[in-house]
Design a protein around this motif. Structure first.
Motif, PDB file in Angstrom:
ATOM      1  N   SER A   1       0.806  -1.220   0.000  1.00  0.00           N
ATOM      2  CA  SER A   1       0.000   0.000   0.000  1.00  0.00           C
ATOM      3  C   SER A   1       0.841   1.273   0.000  1.00  0.00           C
ATOM      4  CB  SER A   1      -0.944   0.005   1.208  1.00  0.00           C
ATOM      5  OG  SER A   1      -0.212  -0.058   2.417  1.00  0.00           O
ATOM      6  N   GLU A   2       2.166   1.133   0.151  1.00  0.00           N
ATOM      7  CA  GLU A   2       3.016   2.319   0.293  1.00  0.00           C
ATOM      8  C   GLU A   2       4.098   2.425  -0.775  1.00  0.00           C
ATOM      9  OE1 GLU A   2       2.481   4.697   2.519  1.00  0.00           O
ATOM     10  OE2 GLU A   2       0.848   3.636   3.522  1.00  0.00           O
ATOM     11  N   GLY A   3       4.500   1.304  -1.356  1.00  0.00           N
ATOM     12  CA  GLY A   3       5.506   1.375  -2.415  1.00  0.00           C
ATOM     13  C   GLY A   3       6.771   0.621  -2.084  1.00  0.00           C
ATOM     14  N   LEU A   4       7.865   1.335  -1.929  1.00  0.00           N
ATOM     15  CA  LEU A   4       9.180   0.737  -1.769  1.00  0.00           C
ATOM     16  C   LEU A   4       9.315  -0.049  -0.477  1.00  0.00           C
ATOM     17  CD1 LEU A   4      11.469   3.724  -2.822  1.00  0.00           C
ATOM     18  CD2 LEU A   4      10.956   1.675  -4.154  1.00  0.00           C
ATOM     19  N   GLY A   5      10.141  -1.106  -0.534  1.00  0.00           N
ATOM     20  CA  GLY A   5      10.641  -1.748   0.672  1.00  0.00           C
ATOM     21  C   GLY A   5      12.028  -1.182   0.929  1.00  0.00           C
ATOM     22  N   HIS A   6      12.145  -0.312   1.910  1.00  0.00           N
ATOM     23  CA  HIS A   6      13.403   0.427   2.096  1.00  0.00           C
ATOM     24  C   HIS A   6      14.578  -0.485   2.440  1.00  0.00           C
ATOM     25  CE1 HIS A   6      11.231   4.133   1.713  1.00  0.00           C
ATOM     26  NE2 HIS A   6      10.493   3.898   2.788  1.00  0.00           N
ATOM     27  N   CYS A   7      14.342  -1.524   3.252  1.00  0.00           N
ATOM     28  CA  CYS A   7      15.435  -2.435   3.610  1.00  0.00           C
ATOM     29  C   CYS A   7      15.898  -3.222   2.396  1.00  0.00           C
ATOM     30  CB  CYS A   7      14.984  -3.390   4.721  1.00  0.00           C
ATOM     31  SG  CYS A   7      14.645  -2.575   6.294  1.00  0.00           S
ATOM     32  N   TYR A   8      14.957  -3.656   1.587  1.00  0.00           N
ATOM     33  CA  TYR A   8      15.300  -4.383   0.358  1.00  0.00           C
ATOM     34  C   TYR A   8      16.125  -3.493  -0.570  1.00  0.00           C
ATOM     35  CZ  TYR A   8      14.588  -6.709  -4.154  1.00  0.00           C
ATOM     36  OH  TYR A   8      14.758  -7.299  -5.380  1.00  0.00           O
ATOM     37  N   ARG A   9      15.729  -2.247  -0.688  1.00  0.00           N
ATOM     38  CA  ARG A   9      16.466  -1.332  -1.568  1.00  0.00           C
ATOM     39  C   ARG A   9      17.880  -1.090  -1.043  1.00  0.00           C
ATOM     40  NH1 ARG A   9      14.148   4.153  -4.430  1.00  0.00           N
ATOM     41  NH2 ARG A   9      16.022   4.619  -5.617  1.00  0.00           N
ATOM     42  N   ARG A  10      18.032  -0.920   0.267  1.00  0.00           N
ATOM     43  CA  ARG A  10      19.374  -0.714   0.821  1.00  0.00           C
ATOM     44  C   ARG A  10      20.253  -1.951   0.597  1.00  0.00           C
ATOM     45  NH1 ARG A  10      16.505   2.435   4.699  1.00  0.00           N
ATOM     46  NH2 ARG A  10      16.022   0.602   5.976  1.00  0.00           N
ATOM     47  N   ALA A  11      19.639  -3.131   0.713  1.00  0.00           N
ATOM     48  CA  ALA A  11      20.417  -4.361   0.531  1.00  0.00           C
ATOM     49  C   ALA A  11      20.868  -4.530  -0.914  1.00  0.00           C
ATOM     50  CB  ALA A  11      19.591  -5.573   0.968  1.00  0.00           C
ATOM     51  N   THR A  12      19.990  -4.230  -1.866  1.00  0.00           N
ATOM     52  CA  THR A  12      20.337  -4.430  -3.273  1.00  0.00           C
ATOM     53  C   THR A  12      21.249  -3.327  -3.806  1.00  0.00           C
ATOM     54  OG1 THR A  12      18.271  -3.336  -3.940  1.00  0.00           O
ATOM     55  CG2 THR A  12      18.249  -5.739  -3.790  1.00  0.00           C
ATOM     56  N   GLU A  13      21.075  -2.106  -3.316  1.00  0.00           N
ATOM     57  CA  GLU A  13      21.845  -0.984  -3.852  1.00  0.00           C
ATOM     58  C   GLU A  13      23.138  -0.716  -3.074  1.00  0.00           C
ATOM     59  OE1 GLU A  13      19.261   2.397  -3.961  1.00  0.00           O
ATOM     60  OE2 GLU A  13      18.111   1.643  -5.690  1.00  0.00           O
ATOM     61  N   GLN A  14      23.112  -0.971  -1.759  1.00  0.00           N
ATOM     62  CA  GLN A  14      24.247  -0.609  -0.910  1.00  0.00           C
ATOM     63  C   GLN A  14      24.810  -1.772  -0.113  1.00  0.00           C
ATOM     64  OE1 GLN A  14      23.012   2.767   1.553  1.00  0.00           O
ATOM     65  NE2 GLN A  14      21.494   3.325   0.007  1.00  0.00           N
ATOM     66  N   ALA A  15      24.260  -2.987  -0.285  1.00  0.00           N
ATOM     67  CA  ALA A  15      24.697  -4.179   0.460  1.00  0.00           C
ATOM     68  C   ALA A  15      24.590  -3.965   1.964  1.00  0.00           C
ATOM     69  CB  ALA A  15      26.116  -4.567   0.072  1.00  0.00           C
ATOM     70  N   GLN A  16      23.523  -3.265   2.392  1.00  0.00           N
ATOM     71  CA  GLN A  16      23.273  -3.037   3.814  1.00  0.00           C
ATOM     72  C   GLN A  16      21.970  -3.723   4.235  1.00  0.00           C
ATOM     73  OE1 GLN A  16      23.132   1.136   4.713  1.00  0.00           O
ATOM     74  NE2 GLN A  16      25.182   1.547   3.983  1.00  0.00           N
ATOM     75  N   PRO A  17      21.974  -4.484   5.340  1.00  0.00           N
ATOM     76  CA  PRO A  17      23.120  -4.753   6.226  1.00  0.00           C
ATOM     77  C   PRO A  17      24.070  -5.809   5.685  1.00  0.00           C
ATOM     78  CG  PRO A  17      21.209  -5.943   7.002  1.00  0.00           C
ATOM     79  CD  PRO A  17      20.741  -5.111   5.833  1.00  0.00           C
ATOM     80  N   ARG A  18      23.693  -6.416   4.517  1.00  0.00           N
ATOM     81  CA  ARG A  18      24.556  -7.387   3.857  1.00  0.00           C
ATOM     82  C   ARG A  18      24.103  -7.497   2.404  1.00  0.00           C
ATOM     83  NH1 ARG A  18      23.719 -13.519   5.073  1.00  0.00           N
ATOM     84  NH2 ARG A  18      24.500 -13.512   2.923  1.00  0.00           N
ATOM     85  N   PRO A  19      24.955  -7.949   1.516  1.00  0.00           N
ATOM     86  CA  PRO A  19      24.510  -8.144   0.130  1.00  0.00           C
ATOM     87  C   PRO A  19      23.545  -9.316   0.030  1.00  0.00           C
ATOM     88  CG  PRO A  19      26.742  -8.969   0.429  1.00  0.00           C
ATOM     89  CD  PRO A  19      26.379  -8.278   1.705  1.00  0.00           C
ATOM     90  N   ILE A  20      22.611  -9.235  -0.919  1.00  0.00           N
ATOM     91  CA  ILE A  20      21.692 -10.339  -1.177  1.00  0.00           C
ATOM     92  C   ILE A  20      21.662 -10.630  -2.674  1.00  0.00           C
ATOM     93  CG2 ILE A  20      20.235  -9.914   0.849  1.00  0.00           C
ATOM     94  CD1 ILE A  20      18.196  -8.608  -1.039  1.00  0.00           C
TER      95      ILE A  20
ATOM     96  N   GLU B   1       3.032   3.520   8.938  1.00  0.00           N
ATOM     97  CA  GLU B   1       4.021   3.860   9.961  1.00  0.00           C
ATOM     98  C   GLU B   1       5.355   3.167   9.692  1.00  0.00           C
ATOM     99  OE1 GLU B   1       2.002   2.664  13.468  1.00  0.00           O
ATOM    100  OE2 GLU B   1       0.633   4.391  13.485  1.00  0.00           O
ATOM    101  N   TYR B   2       5.279   1.908   9.282  1.00  0.00           N
ATOM    102  CA  TYR B   2       6.505   1.171   8.963  1.00  0.00           C
ATOM    103  C   TYR B   2       7.238   1.840   7.805  1.00  0.00           C
ATOM    104  CZ  TYR B   2       9.637  -2.569   7.484  1.00  0.00           C
ATOM    105  OH  TYR B   2      10.758  -3.286   7.125  1.00  0.00           O
ATOM    106  N   HIS B   3       6.498   2.212   6.777  1.00  0.00           N
ATOM    107  CA  HIS B   3       7.096   2.851   5.600  1.00  0.00           C
ATOM    108  C   HIS B   3       7.799   4.156   5.977  1.00  0.00           C
ATOM    109  CE1 HIS B   3       7.534   3.963   1.396  1.00  0.00           C
ATOM    110  NE2 HIS B   3       6.963   5.129   1.647  1.00  0.00           N
ATOM    111  N   THR B   4       7.166   4.938   6.828  1.00  0.00           N
ATOM    112  CA  THR B   4       7.714   6.229   7.224  1.00  0.00           C
ATOM    113  C   THR B   4       8.954   6.064   8.099  1.00  0.00           C
ATOM    114  OG1 THR B   4       5.515   7.241   7.121  1.00  0.00           O
ATOM    115  CG2 THR B   4       7.199   8.400   8.403  1.00  0.00           C
TER     116      THR B   4
END
Length: 304
Positions: free
Chosen positions: A79-98, A249-252
């Protein structure tokens, strides 16, 4: 023999490090958040997550560092769009690469169906000419032996464990699920083992009174967990509605890694059990999500 276990014990026994776990298979409803949160609390690592749209449970597991690989159609916040943790993992390997193996909702279902049949693959014309067919190296291009037309071979995908949230189950794992089924049946039949998480535990007689509603064979089930509200914030038809505000709230709050960690400490790591989670939600919020209007199906006569 009863297969009833606590959530803590079920995850400890049947979701080891490195496991391939299928979750969120009914699409938006019946997502096993309580199971996912216990996986995070037990600090599982190097998991492969399998599913269709997945919603924010995959995002939480990724942000907690549990995930090495994704085999799915989409990861985000419906309902909100992006998964911020998924994006950080794929783009910045945070908290680890996937590693990501992209599917469509249809091909992830085909992959699980193939495994459920014991087949090495299922041929399809879906995705031909798309970037998905080129990007996912597990797909193979072939020609039909009948007319030479192009095909895409979708290889079988067998989870080590499938976790299903259902409305009710008996202690042996004969479970009723209604509403959207998504690809729950395919994932249950494909998996080596299945954990059933149920809003209610009922007698065998209740289950056998409506056998067509049984999601799959109980011999696949290794554990049954009684966990009311275990799919919140997703919906469980006949029990509670989707908590749209929770998703917002989670998205924000998870736009930054620091914000995600604060959210995780508050809603997962700081709560030892689902009962503490429910208490934190509060009676007013639970009441607002509870069923307001019952819509019962017409009775079915199984007699002769």
């Amino acid at each position: 023999m009863s297969k009833l276990l606590s959530m803590t014990e079920a995850i400890r026994r049947y979701v080891p490090d490195g496991a391939a776990v299928a979750l969120g298979l009914a699409l938006e409803p019946c997502i096993p958040f309580a199971a996912g949160h216990e996986i995070i609390r037990q600090g599982r690592r190097d998991l492969t997550l399998i599913g269709p749209i997945s919603d924010i449970l995959f995002d939480q597991l990724i942000g907690a560092g549990c995930v090495a690989k994704i085999q799915a159609a989409w990861v985000g916040n419906v309902s909100e769009g992006l998964g911020h943790c998924y994006r950080r993992a794929t783009e910045q390997a945070q908290p680890r690469p996937i590693v990501t193996e992209d599917h469509s909702n249809f091909t992830i279902g085909l992959a699980l169906r193939a495994a459920s049949l014991g087949a090495p693959y299922i041929p399809t014309r879906s995705l031909l000419g798309s970037d998905l067919a080129r990007k996912n190296s597990t797909f193979l291009h072939a020609s039909s032996p009948f007319d030479g037309s192009p095909l895409l071979l979708v290889p079988a995908l067998q989870p080590d464990v499938t976790i299903l949230h259902v409305q009710r189950s008996d202690e042996d794992g004969n479970a009723h699920l209604w509403g959207s089924l998504g690809i729950c049946q395919e994932a249950m039949l494909a998996a080596r083992q299945v954990i059933i998480v149920a809003e209610e535990i009922v007698s065998r007689e209740v289950i056998t009174s409506d056998p067509n509603r049984v999601i799959g064979p109980s011999y696949k089930v290794c554990a049954v967990v009684h966990e009311p509200w275990g799919a919140h914030p997703s919906a469980v038809q006949g029990y509670y509605d989707r908590d749209h505000q929770f998703y917002h709230e989670y998205h924000t709050r998870t736009r930054t890694a620091e914000g995600f960690q604060q959210w995780l400490d508050e809603w997962v790591l700081g709560l030892k059990t689902r009962q503490e989670y429910i208490a934190k939600l509060g009676s007013a919020r639970l009441g607002a999500l509870s069923v307001k209007e019952h819509r019962y199906a017409a009775p079915v006569d199984y007699g002769y």
